[in-house]
Design an enzyme around this catalytic site. Structure first.
Site, PDB file in Angstrom:
ATOM      1  CB  CYS A 269      -0.911  -0.010   1.233  1.00 28.78           C
ATOM      2  SG  CYS A 269      -1.889   1.505   1.377  1.00 28.78           S
TER       3      CYS A 269
ATOM      4  CG  ASP B  45      -2.730  -3.779  -0.564  1.00 26.83           C
ATOM      5  OD1 ASP B  45      -3.441  -4.115   0.396  1.00 26.83           O
ATOM      6  OD2 ASP B  45      -2.551  -2.590  -0.890  1.00 26.83           O
TER       7      ASP B  45
END
Ligand SMILES: [Ca+2]
Ligand SMILES: [Ca+2]
Ligand SMILES: [Ca+2]
Ligand SMILES: [Ca+2]
Ligand SMILES: [Ca+2]
Ligand SMILES: [Ca+2]
Ligand SMILES: [Ca+2]
Ligand SMILES: [Ca+2]
Ligand SMILES: [Ca+2]
Ligand SMILES: [Ca+2]
Ligand SMILES: [Ca+2]
Ligand SMILES: [Ca+2]
Ligand SMILES: [Ca+2]
Ligand SMILES: [Ca+2]
Ligand SMILES: [Ca+2]
Ligand SMILES: [Ca+2]
Lengths: 148, 148, 148, 148, 148, 148, 148, 148, 148, 148
Positions: free
Chosen positions: G52, G59
């Site tokens: 992120c 992620d």
């Protein structure tokens, strides 16, 4: 959400008994709070049961209703009682599904309406019946059907 | 639901034996109670079996029938007996599926008719056959197929 | 793998017809190539069919066999023909499952044997029957059952 | 079903060995018993294997064939042997799937043909390849694909 | 993690060809980095294929290995090559599964070892074979089996 | 299979109407054809319905019965009619499941008996009730339960 | 299959390290062996991870690529390394999916291209992003999407 | 719930960066609010990734932790950061799973602890590793494992 | 079913509002109609929600309760209201699950009681907590758990 | 990825409390980094809850949003807080779904927008509502819906 809707549906929080048969059941509606928008509503009722008109044995089905509301929204408790009223009524699969479609069309006067009955296996064979009327407006895709 | 339908189908509650072969089986029908409405009926029969015409070994299939009734509805018990009559008959997958379609078309004279046979794996390969005739009227979407 | 086994099973690659009934079917075996090891063998046959002895209507089942071989291994083609021989035989679910167990026990004289029949729904009710004999030796866990 | 078809396919009940490579394999056909009807046939073969042409390591795939027969039907045992002939052949996923499509098109001269290869994960990535030719006639809907 | 292990396994990052047959394949191991702890390792290989020793036709299986390491860990690339070496070898389901168990037992000398072969359907019947040796130490529960 | 069993069950092929309530329903049995073998029988009935004794609204459940027969086998059509007799009877989930167990125990005098009711969601909460009596003999493993 | 392709892809059998970031990664291609045929290729990569850009937390996503090749085929190992290069790169879901689409379009110059990213739940909400360019030629149906 | 716990965990609502490697990561705990009760806690982390110590390529796994707390509860955000610290660390499947078990045992001093790593397929083979210590107290059944 | 039970539960058919917090919620019971039988009752509530005591963000869980009633049965509507009372209460996963167990134990004084909370993913990690007390009597097997 | 986006979304890494009701919640957006490309974004939120406006009882739903961004992208944390603000708000299924659509349309001014609410079963009936506006541009296929 408007106070008017609450008054219209004042029986939602109260108890009610199952009508004796479908002809005696009343399908209640309330005013569509967004009559300017076309949208799709699905009701799925996996607990439908009636009787075979020939043998008197119980039949079971899942009923799916897809509709695009016009002026009216179906009140779901009255729909539940309507479905419950088939409990001791003899009716064939095809006839029953078309009858439910006819009653909903009368009660809702919808832009579009589809009723599907998924009837349980009898003698190794299951029967599904789908009845559709009206036309899907632009921006109204029916949701997918998972029932088999 | 009409009393006439009950009389027409008076053998539904009675026992019946499996016909010797498909040519001897009779597909019974009853009058469509809603000839003014176009709707879709599906019958799903996962217990179909016949014999391989070459090796004599049993074959197994699931048969799905989708149709839009015209004047006639297929009586499901006679359909079960018709399917049962293939039990000791030798027939290829493609030929058998097309034959079922032909017999249903003759018996029902439907607006639309599709017969699909999903035949079990043999030699690591499964075969599915789909035969379709007529045209789906407006407001008649075929239900999705979950069988693989 | 030994050449002897190939001779014993010389009919595996040849065609064979379905016996008229289970009493006429022969369950063939070949010698366990590892008689010093306790292990579990499962055969799963989802294409079993016979007739209801009362109504004459077809019944369908999945048959699962779990066994710990002693001196003999079940030849799977003869097992397939044995199962195929029920095709036109009338037999109840409980009786048929126990009969299959009895025949396998006679043919294999296994250390442990379990036969399970999962019979398809009739009148909204399915029936499963499990018959077990012998005792699982150490280091012999039965595989899990996914059939429902 | 005709006696002629039985003669044409006289090798179905006999044993046959895997061809050395795809070029040596013969795709057999028999006459379409219903050339007047357009219908869809699917063959699904989850047991395909070949070799990576660079590393020599085995690759695995599921092959799905959908076709609308013209004059000819694919004989499924010769198709199984054809697929088996890739066993020791090096070929890329894209190339192999297109090659299967080309061979089937030559052998069947079908109205419509689609070949899909679903190749197993390598390096955390799976590859699927779909090759389609011809045009689906009216009343020929391809069956849904469950493979992912 | 130790540098020694890297040296021992120096062929992991290099290419290797499939051995001609299982007898020529070498199962490599590396030293268990935690010989003081009892733990369970599972390897699952869904891409196993060999030949039927009678008909020469390909067979397919998923092989699951569960073991509690003693001094040695199975190097997974050599296991992959070992399994690949069955590609053109004729062997029966029961014999093949017991053979894999025997080879792993020799190579690993494990505290506990189970080999399960889930063999694909042939003639409508699938066969699973499970071979187990040693005893699960305290604090070693086998993981559940999802394969059916 | 004996001729006697056929006579005992002479009503299996004949029609019968749903009893007015469970107290009026008769659970029929026939003689266990294999009283010398301990085996497990499961009946699964996903189409059970009764009424809530407080609100009068329909309740739905799946009923599973597992038993080891002693001298008697449960005749499944009389069981279906027994379950059907709850249709217009008000009863709580716990009470109903225990009642079914009590009636089966009286009728079958089995070696082991378990009744499970899986009751559908009400107010976002589902209730399952399991009642068990007797003891599983050696070689009698209950089949797994998939219902959730 | 041509020898030329083998030379072009000579690094497929050799090891390679993950590029530092996506801008440094090279997407390799090889010549489409069937430029005269329109077909669909899908690559599915369930092991994508990046960071992120705001919080630096990892992620995870599944990336699906569907394309109709023009002159070039995507070499899958270089695609794997390209995806691996996002490992320590901060990028938003929408931005990352569009970036992958842009890079593939540049590298492949395909007739049609769709990239879909299915990003794992964060804060109880999952995000999927689909970017599509070009137009599906006749006889090119995209395969169904099972990812949810 | 006590105010003390809130103070102990004051960093839960604040951002934190991923530690450089597992040795630098700190597993935080808070006091078990119910030290008098034996209960089971499961943490499931499907987003684990590290590097292969030989090839440098990414590996992916799901990590499941089951434990019976003694004096301490694992703070889940610090566990997430601990798992995140493997991102750029090379470690083998067996070694990594045992290492996670060791770190959790040190940090939690639990009554019982099991760590399972389900590692994604590489070369057609997946590997699962389960490490368990301590003993399940009475009234502590481990939850079932769905991961395969 | 007794009239007394109906009086005891006279509020079942009437509306009731959600208590402000769990301490204010009352768990109602009614007399076990079969105190002489040991049986297992499961309640499954997939619609549980509370707040994180640190961040104030909503948490979601499925709560499963398994118990063997002694003198009392849990009235399910009061249980629903009890669960609803956590809606605006801050509580940790472990603490909340143990608290529910404690309240049920006080209210029911059951022979056996297990409470399991399956809490939704946060930060890529899900947490399940299982608290058990008492001992399962003979003939009381807990139903399997499907929740993952 | 631009630095500007990072500044715009500076609150993503910071804590925030749930707004009191939907009218007080602010839907934040950031600039579409690829305004020249038409693509589809889906947000799926399975943790939506509000209150029934008549009975005050909690309702639960999964909300799916599909949109084609114009100038703006929905910031997912503000969307989560917006959904969380319904927690103590009374609203009907149809009204709530249309309201969410209206708010997103105002905030995003998207090229295309669809909001679907899948509401949990009440009284044995589930309700789904789908509201759609705008028109899907070329190269924008909506992702399939798995929710049922
Ligand atoms: Ca009918
Ligand atoms: Ca169905
Ligand atoms: Ca054929
Ligand atoms: Ca199939
Ligand atoms: Ca079954
Ligand atoms: Ca390739
Ligand atoms: Ca795949
Ligand atoms: Ca299998
Ligand atoms: Ca109750
Ligand atoms: Ca349930
Ligand atoms: Ca984002
Ligand atoms: Ca997803
Ligand atoms: Ca390793
Ligand atoms: Ca796995
Ligand atoms: Ca979970
Ligand atoms: Ca739903």
């Amino acid at each position: 959400m408007s106070e008017r809707v609450k008054r219209e549906l004042s029986q939602l929080g109260r108890s009610a008994s199952i009508p004796e048969n479908p002809d005696k059941a009343v399908l209640e509606t309330f005013e569509n709070p967004h009559p300017d928008v076309h949208y799709v509503v699905r009701l799925k009722a996996p607990e439908f049961t009636c009787l075979c008109p020939i043998t008197g044995q119980p039949d079971f089905a899942t009923i799916i209703v897809d509709y695009v509301p016009g002026k009216w929204i179906l009140e779901s408790k009255s729909f539940k009682l309507f479905l419950g009223s088939f409990r001791n009524t003899g009716i064939f699969h095809e006839d029953g599904t078309v009858y439910i479609h006819k009653r909903l069309k009368e009660a809702l006067d919808p832009v579009y309406l589809r009723v599907i009955g998924f009837w349980n296996v009898r003698g190794g064979i299951s029967i599904d019946v789908a009845v559709e009327s009206g036309r899907l407006p632009e921006n109204c895709r029916p949701l997918p059907i998972r029932q088999d």
